[in-house]
Write a protein that holds these residues in place. Structure first.
Motif, PDB file in Angstrom:
ATOM      1  N   CYS A  75      -2.353  -0.447  -0.319  1.00  0.00           N
ATOM      2  CA  CYS A  75      -2.664  -1.866  -0.430  1.00  0.00           C
ATOM      3  C   CYS A  75      -4.016  -2.096   0.233  1.00  0.00           C
ATOM      4  N   ALA A  76      -4.679  -3.200  -0.114  1.00  0.00           N
ATOM      5  CA  ALA A  76      -6.017  -3.433   0.437  1.00  0.00           C
ATOM      6  C   ALA A  76      -5.974  -4.076   1.815  1.00  0.00           C
ATOM      7  N   CYS A  77      -4.815  -4.584   2.203  1.00  0.00           N
ATOM      8  CA  CYS A  77      -4.771  -5.395   3.422  1.00  0.00           C
ATOM      9  C   CYS A  77      -4.110  -4.658   4.578  1.00  0.00           C
ATOM     10  N   CYS A 110      -1.049  -1.164  -5.073  1.00  0.00           N
ATOM     11  CA  CYS A 110      -0.672  -2.550  -5.358  1.00  0.00           C
ATOM     12  C   CYS A 110      -1.563  -3.039  -6.504  1.00  0.00           C
ATOM     13  N   ASN A 112      -2.851  -5.747  -7.079  1.00  0.00           N
ATOM     14  CA  ASN A 112      -3.933  -6.661  -6.681  1.00  0.00           C
ATOM     15  C   ASN A 112      -5.143  -5.935  -6.108  1.00  0.00           C
ATOM     16  N   VAL A 113      -5.038  -4.622  -5.926  1.00  0.00           N
ATOM     17  CA  VAL A 113      -6.142  -3.881  -5.296  1.00  0.00           C
ATOM     18  C   VAL A 113      -7.253  -3.628  -6.302  1.00  0.00           C
ATOM     19  N   CYS A 170      -8.379  -7.020  -2.000  1.00  0.00           N
ATOM     20  CA  CYS A 170      -7.275  -7.646  -2.727  1.00  0.00           C
ATOM     21  C   CYS A 170      -7.810  -8.805  -3.573  1.00  0.00           C
ATOM     22  N   GLY A 187      -2.415 -11.739  -0.026  1.00  0.00           N
ATOM     23  CA  GLY A 187      -1.144 -12.295   0.431  1.00  0.00           C
ATOM     24  C   GLY A 187      -0.302 -12.927  -0.658  1.00  0.00           C
ATOM     25  N   VAL A 188      -0.768 -12.857  -1.918  1.00  0.00           N
ATOM     26  CA  VAL A 188       0.010 -13.437  -3.020  1.00  0.00           C
ATOM     27  C   VAL A 188       0.451 -12.290  -3.926  1.00  0.00           C
ATOM     28  N   PRO A 248       1.520  -9.753  -6.659  1.00  0.00           N
ATOM     29  CA  PRO A 248       1.379  -9.680  -8.114  1.00  0.00           C
ATOM     30  C   PRO A 248       2.593  -9.013  -8.766  1.00  0.00           C
ATOM     31  N   HIS A 279       2.362  -3.352   3.092  1.00  0.00           N
ATOM     32  CA  HIS A 279       2.103  -4.566   2.335  1.00  0.00           C
ATOM     33  C   HIS A 279       2.106  -5.836   3.164  1.00  0.00           C
ATOM     34  N   CYS A 280       1.472  -6.863   2.565  1.00  0.00           N
ATOM     35  CA  CYS A 280       1.503  -8.210   3.125  1.00  0.00           C
ATOM     36  C   CYS A 280       2.943  -8.737   3.087  1.00  0.00           C
ATOM     37  N   CYS A 332       4.367  -9.315  -0.539  1.00  0.00           N
ATOM     38  CA  CYS A 332       4.654  -8.089  -1.301  1.00  0.00           C
ATOM     39  C   CYS A 332       5.792  -7.293  -0.669  1.00  0.00           C
TER      40      CYS A 332
HETATM   41  S1  SF4 Z   1      -1.174  -8.513  -2.844  1.00  0.00           S
HETATM   42 FE1  SF4 Z   1      -0.521  -8.164  -0.723  1.00  0.00          FE
HETATM   43  S2  SF4 Z   1      -0.020  -5.992  -0.599  1.00  0.00           S
HETATM   44 FE2  SF4 Z   1      -1.213  -6.286  -2.466  1.00  0.00          FE
HETATM   45  S3  SF4 Z   1      -3.313  -5.808  -1.861  1.00  0.00           S
HETATM   46 FE3  SF4 Z   1      -3.024  -8.010  -1.711  1.00  0.00          FE
HETATM   47  S4  SF4 Z   1      -2.471  -8.445   0.389  1.00  0.00           S
HETATM   48 FE4  SF4 Z   1      -2.167  -6.225   0.019  1.00  0.00          FE
END
Ligand code: SF4
Length: 401
Positions: free
Chosen positions: A287-289, A313, A315-316, A326, A330-331, A333, A354-355, A358
């Protein structure tokens, strides 16, 4: 998540008084910011004078008070003890870029600190403060989720603008700075102080310190460049031979040793026990976060599991400089595709970073198909006696009233 307990310990009690170096009085405000050596203390380490110079023409400065990494408390503690200096620093940043609007973005759960800020703002508005605090400063509440403190998440949640992954807050007319940086901006400009100290949180297995592990120790003004070992020794913390030491927060931090140095961007020293063992085979979702792919792989190895697959993830996205970002921090996908792909590769367990959103999604799927779920923060949350990052009730929308 509820507010965590913290105790403030001035570093002068541990290491003696630090002689503060001062800048010549003849310097202009901008010269003081530049020559103080101030950098963004929230992690990026970008020189503050450059950030403010690039931000000229933006219409708002946002003070990032999200403190969204678990266990870390030093920014929130400063709001409680030094609100006027932070608000003065925010005002200086607004003057530097020519903005009339300032926002403190803080989680609604920090009720005491919000009351402290409101009181400091109201004192300033009725002329009852000797600090120069702009009347254009307001408070905006954030939801209690990770990564509420991501710059693009803050701009989205506070200004309603979702930036592209490669865009900076300036694209939305904003400069974002963390609260400790703003406090030290005040000290650089008003007190002419050179930046030589950093606030830190020490948390996790803190046996020997005299405090329980459910308390975070907030150290004010720790001299930059002393070693982690010196900090732990001064607190009488006994580090077990199989302990893990992390610099930063449980999500984004990196492994360190007692010989590592405290830097201007250091945030936390977290001491944890060994990773929870798992027989595997284990898959990871990058994940990016959160933790990097390399850190995730290292944790899989520490757990004694074999790695059978790597997914991302959805969203990455990868920027040209190879950094992961991301698309909408924080939302979620949706994580079903990644979880099922790992299952297909033979994974019996899964490691995520994950956030909050997720993690909820993974927890709705993986256990139902017989997969054990681990989160990169687990060992650190256990050490700090916090609930594991697993599934959470949906956070309710925050009222800004
Ligand atoms: S959606 Fe959540 S888990 Fe996925 S990259 Fe973004 S912040 Fe990270």
């Amino acid at each position: 998540m509820m507010d965590r307990q913290y105790r403030v310990i001035p570093a002068s009690l541990l290491f003696g008084e630090h002689a503060v170096k001062t800048l010549p009085a003849k310097l202009t405000q901008t010269e003081r910011i530049c020559q103080s050596g101030l950098v963004g203390m929230g992690g990026a380490g970008f020189p503050m004078w450059k950030k403010l110079s690039f931000g000229k023409g933006c219409h708002v400065v946002i003070a990032n008070a999200a403190e969204c990494e678990p266990l870390l408390e030093h920014n929130v503690a400063r709001i409680e003890s030094n609100p006027q200096e932070i608000l003065s620093g925010l005002t200086i940043a607004m003057h530097e870029i020519g903005a009339e609007r300032g926002i403190i973005a803080i989680k609604a759960k920090h009720e005491r600190e919000i009351a402290t800020l409101r009181s400091a703002l109201s004192d300033a508005h009725i002329g009852n403060s000797h600090f120069d605090i702009s009347p254009g400063i307001e408070i905006k509440m954030l939801e209690d989720r990770y990564p509420a403190g991501d710059e693009r998440a803050i701009v989205r949640d506070v200004l309603g603008v979702l930036l592209d992954p490669n865009e900076l807050p300036s694209k939305a007319g904003a400069v974002v700075s963390n609260v400790e940086t703003l406090m030290r901006l005040h000290r650089a400009v008003v007190n002419r102080e050179v930046v030589e100290t950093k606030d830190l949180t020490v948390a996790g297995n803190i046996e020997g310190s005299g405090y329980d592990d459910n308390v975070s120790l907030v150290l004010y003004d720790v001299p930059i460049e002393i070693s982690v070992g010196e900090v732990l020794d001064a607190l009488h913390i006994q580090v077990a031979s199989d302990a893990q030491l992390l610099m930063g927060g449980p999500y984004m931090g990196g492994a360190i040793s007692a010989k590592s140095s405290i830097e201007a961007t250091s945030g936390g020293i977290i001491i944890a026990g060994p990773e929870i063992r798992d027989r595997g085979p284990m898959g990871i979702i990058v994940c990016a976060c959160g933790a990097s792919e390399d850190r995730l792989k290292a944790i899989v190895a520490s757990k004694g599991a074999s790695l059978c697959g790597i997914e991302m993830c959805k969203n990455v996205c990868r920027l040209p400089n190879d950094r992961l970002k991301c698309r909408n921090p924080g939302v979620c996908p949706g994580q079903a595709q990644a979880v099922l792909a790992l299952k297909k590769k033979g994974a019996q367990s899964i490691l995520i970073s994950h956030c909050t959103d997720c993690t909820n999604t993974v927890m709705q799927i993986a256990p139902k198909i017989g997969m054990r779920v681990h989160h990169v923060t687990d060992a650190y949350m256990i050490a700090g006696r916090e609930h594991l990052i697993r599934s959470f009730r949906k956070t309710t929308r925050i009222s800004q009233a």
